[in-house]
Design an enzyme around this catalytic site. Sequence first.
Site, PDB file in Angstrom:
ATOM      1  N   GLU C  70       0.928  -1.194  -0.184  1.00  0.00           N
ATOM      2  CA  GLU C  70       0.181   0.007  -0.009  1.00  0.00           C
ATOM      3  C   GLU C  70       0.812   1.325  -0.031  1.00  0.00           C
ATOM      4  O   GLU C  70       0.443   2.049  -0.856  1.00  0.00           O
ATOM      5  CB  GLU C  70      -1.017   0.137   1.104  1.00  0.00           C
ATOM      6  N   HIS C 139     -11.056  -4.561  10.192  1.00  0.00           N
ATOM      7  CA  HIS C 139     -11.688  -4.555   8.850  1.00  0.00           C
ATOM      8  C   HIS C 139     -13.129  -3.647   9.276  1.00  0.00           C
ATOM      9  O   HIS C 139     -14.031  -3.865   8.344  1.00  0.00           O
ATOM     10  CB  HIS C 139     -12.115  -5.995   8.269  1.00  0.00           C
TER      11      HIS C 139
HETATM   12  C1  LIG Z   1      -2.284  -4.477   4.617  1.00  0.00           C
HETATM   13  C2  LIG Z   1      -3.233  -5.218   3.996  1.00  0.00           C
HETATM   14  N1  LIG Z   1      -3.445  -5.173   2.740  1.00  0.00           N
HETATM   15  C3  LIG Z   1      -4.466  -5.789   2.234  1.00  0.00           C
HETATM   16  C4  LIG Z   1      -5.193  -6.754   2.820  1.00  0.00           C
HETATM   17  C5  LIG Z   1      -6.397  -7.906   2.203  1.00  0.00           C
HETATM   18  N2  LIG Z   1      -6.107  -9.124   1.819  1.00  0.00           N
HETATM   19  C6  LIG Z   1      -6.412 -10.099   2.916  1.00  0.00           C
HETATM   20  S1  LIG Z   1      -5.643 -11.359   2.388  1.00  0.00           S
HETATM   21  C7  LIG Z   1      -5.176 -10.772   0.819  1.00  0.00           C
HETATM   22  C8  LIG Z   1      -4.479 -11.449  -0.012  1.00  0.00           C
HETATM   23  C9  LIG Z   1      -3.049 -12.272   0.505  1.00  0.00           C
HETATM   24  O1  LIG Z   1      -2.427 -13.133  -0.419  1.00  0.00           O
HETATM   25  P1  LIG Z   1      -1.184 -13.902   0.120  1.00  0.00           P
HETATM   26  O2  LIG Z   1      -0.358 -13.054   1.103  1.00  0.00           O
HETATM   27  O3  LIG Z   1      -0.542 -14.600  -0.856  1.00  0.00           O
HETATM   28  O4  LIG Z   1      -1.831 -14.980   1.146  1.00  0.00           O
HETATM   29  P2  LIG Z   1      -3.123 -16.171   0.644  1.00  0.00           P
HETATM   30  O5  LIG Z   1      -4.313 -15.363   0.906  1.00  0.00           O
HETATM   31  O6  LIG Z   1      -2.627 -16.510  -0.490  1.00  0.00           O
HETATM   32  O7  LIG Z   1      -2.703 -17.089   1.907  1.00  0.00           O
HETATM   33  C10 LIG Z   1      -5.589  -9.351   0.994  1.00  0.00           C
HETATM   34  C11 LIG Z   1      -4.883  -8.356  -0.311  1.00  0.00           C
HETATM   35  C12 LIG Z   1      -4.931  -6.863   4.126  1.00  0.00           C
HETATM   36  N3  LIG Z   1      -5.593  -7.789   4.856  1.00  0.00           N
HETATM   37  N4  LIG Z   1      -4.021  -6.110   4.538  1.00  0.00           N
END
Ligand SMILES: Cc1ncc(C[n+]2csc(CCOP(=O)(O)OP(=O)(O)O)c2C)c(N)n1
Lengths: 326, 326, 338, 338
Positions: C70, C139
């Site tokens: 971000e 959230h």
């Molecule tokens: C700082 C932040 N940015 C965005 C999000 C929204 N978000 C939650 S899970 C996710 C995807 C995460 O992907 P990854 O790190 O590959 O983990 P996975 O879900 O594949 O286990 C996003 C964008 C968040 N929770 N926190």
Amino acid sequence: MNNPFPLSREGLLTAYRRMRTIREFEERLHVEFATGDIAGFVHLYAGEEAAGVGIMMHLEDHDRIASTHRGHGHCIAKGVDVKAMMAEIYGKATGACAGKGGSMHIADLSRGMMGANGILGAGAPLICGAGLAAQKLGHDGVGITFFGDGASNQGTVLESMNLAAIWNLPVIFVVENNGYAESTSVDYAVASDSYVDRAAGFGMPGITVDGTDFFAVYEAAGEVIRRAREGGGPSLLECKMIRFYGHFEGDAQTYRAPGENEANRQHRDCLKIFTGKILEAGVVETGELAVIDSEVADLIEDALEGAKAAPLPSAAELTTDVYVTY
Amino acid sequence: MNNPFPLSREGLLTAYRRMRTIREFEERLHVEFATGDIAGFVHLYAGEEAAGVGIMMHLEDHDRIASTHRGHGHCIAKGVDVKAMMAEIYGKATGACAGKGGSMHIADLSRGMMGANGILGAGAPLICGAGLAAQKLGHDGVGITFFGDGASNQGTVLESMNLAAIWNLPVIFVVENNGYAESTSVDYAVASDSYVDRAAGFGMPGITVDGTDFFAVYEAAGEVIRRAREGGGPSLLECKMIRFYGHFEGDAQTYRAPGENEANRQHRDCLKIFTGKILEAGVVETGELAVIDSEVADLIEDALEGAKAAPLPSAAELTTDVYVTY
Amino acid sequence: MARTLSMKDAINEALDQEMGRDPTVVVLGEDIVGGTGSPGEDDAWGGAMGVTKGLIHKHPGQLIDTPLSESAYIGAAIGAATCGLRPVAELMFVDFMGVCLDQIFNQAAKFRYMFGGKAETPVVIRATCGAGFRAAAQHSQMLTPIFTHIPGLKVVCPSNAYDTKGLLIQSIRDNDPVIFLEHKNLYDRETDVPEESYAIPFGEASIAREGTDVTIVTYGMMVPYSLEASETLKREGIDVEVIDLRTLSPIDLDTVFESVEMTGRLVCVDEANPRCSIASDVAAAVAQEAFGSLKGPVAMVTAPHAPVPFSSALEDLYIPSPERIADGVRQTMGERSS
Amino acid sequence: MARTLSMKDAINEALDQEMGRDPTVVVLGEDIVGGTGSPGEDDAWGGAMGVTKGLIHKHPGQLIDTPLSESAYIGAAIGAATCGLRPVAELMFVDFMGVCLDQIFNQAAKFRYMFGGKAETPVVIRATCGAGFRAAAQHSQMLTPIFTHIPGLKVVCPSNAYDTKGLLIQSIRDNDPVIFLEHKNLYDRETDVPEESYAIPFGEASIAREGTDVTIVTYGMMVPYSLEASETLKREGIDVEVIDLRTLSPIDLDTVFESVEMTGRLVCVDEANPRCSIASDVAAAVAQEAFGSLKGPVAMVTAPHAPVPFSSALEDLYIPSPERIADGVRQTMGERSS
Ligand SMILES: Cc1ncc(C[n+]2csc(CCOP(=O)(O)OP(=O)(O)O)c2C)c(N)n1
Ligand SMILES: Cc1ncc(C[n+]2csc(CCOP(=O)(O)OP(=O)(O)O)c2C)c(N)n1
Ligand SMILES: [Mg+2]
Ligand SMILES: [Mg+2]
């Protein structure tokens, strides 16, 4: 009987029980979520069990982990009470967090579980703190922070890798690379070809393993954890793995290739791969696993029933525990 | 006459004038600061001129730079008006920022200078935006973000390296490695042995050059900037350099080795090294440099007198320009 | 015949129309297209809530999926805004501001002032806000007071689809940085929304309900809740005026003062936490500027000084309800206490 | 004979005594020792302002220089606090909170609640705050309202050396996360400070000056300024009571209400920006809870809604001055306007 594995028979059965428990927990949640009974965001760990369990088999309660939004598997592998977890996901007073946290915030500090986390990458600085505390208090505890391929691009994670390296902290950075961040491919979002290179950029060793292979994870984790315990400093461990379900419950998954999920289930199910190996080697028998399966099924059933029957938190709880002292 | 250098005679004299201007500007500020006339935090670029100028010789107004707390040199090299800069440092209405910014916030967007910055690493995301704008608007501008060895550990910088790489942005990450972050050594604070490794961890090429050698900087910068302009994506450029003064004016510098500053001045003065080379090659003559020296001295004297004589901002300015429209 | 749209679709339409009008408008964020680099469909998500779905096919090249960084991409949007683009960056949940706030509050918000009036930063940062989604403490926050506190930012938090379209279009055309907060529990609510493009100026509150006995000042999700409370109170013979601030910075205090001059009674309703909140901001302004009109103590109805709890049982108590709002109003109906 | 200390030295002494008392107290931050890895002297800086100078030799192993990665080391302090240490992390300027706020507001502040009461996070985050240093927009902010808004944080901002020592010791012993804000323009001011260790409880305002005509509620640098204004006003026959909040969260409203009951007049003075500020927070609380005591409109004297300007000419106007505070008081001395 010849045991070609790095774990004893009991160890193998324990690992199996943990992986099976996670799988059952998540599969049941998937079904229950569809009924509309479960609220909020639920991210399932099904398919990724070998990584969490392969690593956590090396840990004790005084070792700490910092988990992610996809935290159920880490919790179970680290020994958090399954019934309390389920009750938490149902928002009940008997939950691990008294119903105040929910799926994304399950924690149990007494088991060294510093919390699932709704903020990507947030566990990395926290686990550096765990490592620092172990150093200063003079015990041999290690800290493990998990993050996904997507979260591997968070500044907090990157800063923490540098910090852990210069302070020589007993910390492991585990990238759970399941290829997707929500719908976005790791190939698009992560610039370097290899996490080993990224680790090198922060002066620490990195290893990549097949996260669907419990034994590969177990051995690599054993090595980096041992090094950390002995004062050898941090490492990065990338586990390449599979997420069986969508990003969260409700995800239509149109970003996947046609047939991708089915193929994954068939060929890359870490639980099948594990049982295949231990059965083939003749170290355990099908019947033993079947007993565990049914015990686990009972446990999850109990947990679910318990969670559903448990009382909601009372109104007074709304404003308690904001502070230790007021 | 044989010119062994990659710049024309005029180019060499321009480079010399810029470096000399920076040096004179900073040396005079050092003296004036000691009188108590100048307020706030002032971080001098003296000793580091070859890096800023060696890079900026390749840039036009539509190229953007994002600078640091130690920004005077970058400003001058990028063509910001020296008198407006001086007036700004004195907090005057005629300053580059109407007196509202001060040393740490001098900017001139019309010259592609996006601002000195009081927040370490903050320029890195901003310059990605400049690169993105060049891409979307379809011009060949590049963006250069500067940061020190200390700031190289900021999450913003690290995230931005990944972002620039996956978007193939025309952006250069310049590490101005002067060995210290305030009083702390780069050897302590940065985990990797080489910034080239760190660049590799973000999928981009990296080069390390002797930042006291104008020509080394000029050539390396020329290469990475050309690549970026032609769509070849971002690079990292580390310039190893010397800061002649303390971190800020008022720093007692007890963290340095005895004699360190004197030795640096004697052996590692980038301006001396530059003039030595061009004079030795016979491309320019001492007299030509002396003329520039005296012109520069006059310019800085004028700038100082002008700044001292200029009016302070009027009270009404306190609340203007918070917004474009109210 | 009037056409209705949900707030979600109103946002989509505003972005669509503005990208069409001005090619320098670019939209960027996490999964706002979706499926980038992945083997399946493109346009796979349209953002976590599906708000930007379909736009990539209409405006290829104007939407960009970002990595989960971000600071880098919000900062890039800010930097690009000073270089000729008009970026609209999506921060999936406003709760994530903590990983990128510097770029917003020390950079975007301060450029113009710090640089002596010589910068324009036409960037919009869209984020979902608010509780009621069972999404727990990280959230579900409002955080509106934090952005409102910061000079240099404009802060918008609409309560309905019609305002959302007009205010988002204004935000994109505005030359200052705008924090545009979308309450996730309003996304599916529909109102009449004209098809043509229109902009609603900042700093103009709307009177969501006219009334003569008490003034409620609020915004966002609390507007429909306050209207609901007003219907209850009407049956008790209390005639409530509900002011929807729409933009929190700039804030339209004139409309508030005028109403309080008429009613003499003020209830500030805020879904944010109570300390240093929008509720206290408005209450203080009235106590300073329109004190003489007040017939009695102001009332504030806010979330408690606590994080947002997960359990439905607690979250329902956490969010100021129409009942609690009605209680707040009843409280102010007593005579002047002195 | 009473001993005087500067606020700076009071902080140093508090840290010294607490590190001596409890080996789990560790102090970390950028250059708080100084010279780490460098060829010259160790203890080369003692922090950017020299506050921690000399401590490393008394408590080797309890002070740690950090890299310039605020998220990582502030987060590490927070994580360590849940693992048996009592870290005191220094954020050099509170203005830098934007690069590490998530760890503070979504992690430290929420653990206890989110985890159902099962976490303790005894961390102190010290930071300098405030204008008057000619340090411009990114090194001069108060930001007190932002931290005060957030449930789960305790927020301290002392006005003198005596309180500073006692409140810092309390902060270190407290089991909740504490944001401890030190006004840089107070650093060199001296008061009597006892050598022995003492803790001042949170949530207890102090009456910096007793008076009967008007109540000023304030904190930090504005306390001496308000006292100065009070001396001027005394000569005009106005007898001002000055309340020093000392801790902003928890806040001691009882003392405020009691005073306003007596004086009937309230002036809230805040060096922070005006919107959603501590000034508006206190004004609103009084308008809600002690309205009946008010004889007229409350007044608020704050910084303008603008970033902090660099030029001395502007910064001196920016900071609420004793003169402006006195004007605020005079304003409230008119009769009830209705
Ligand atoms: C700082 C932040 N940015 C965005 C999000 C929204 N978000 C939650 S899970 C996710 C995807 C995460 O992907 P990854 O790190 O590959 O983990 P996975 O879900 O594949 O286990 C996003 C964008 C968040 N929770 N926190
Ligand atoms: C985010 C942030 N953290 C800390 C500081 C305080 N600070 C200003 S300059 C500086 C040292 C920077 O060192 P380096 O990056 O090596 O640049 P140099 O001063 O050597 O040019 C520090 C710690 C800051 N301005 N911003
Ligand atoms: Mg992933
Ligand atoms: Mg440096």
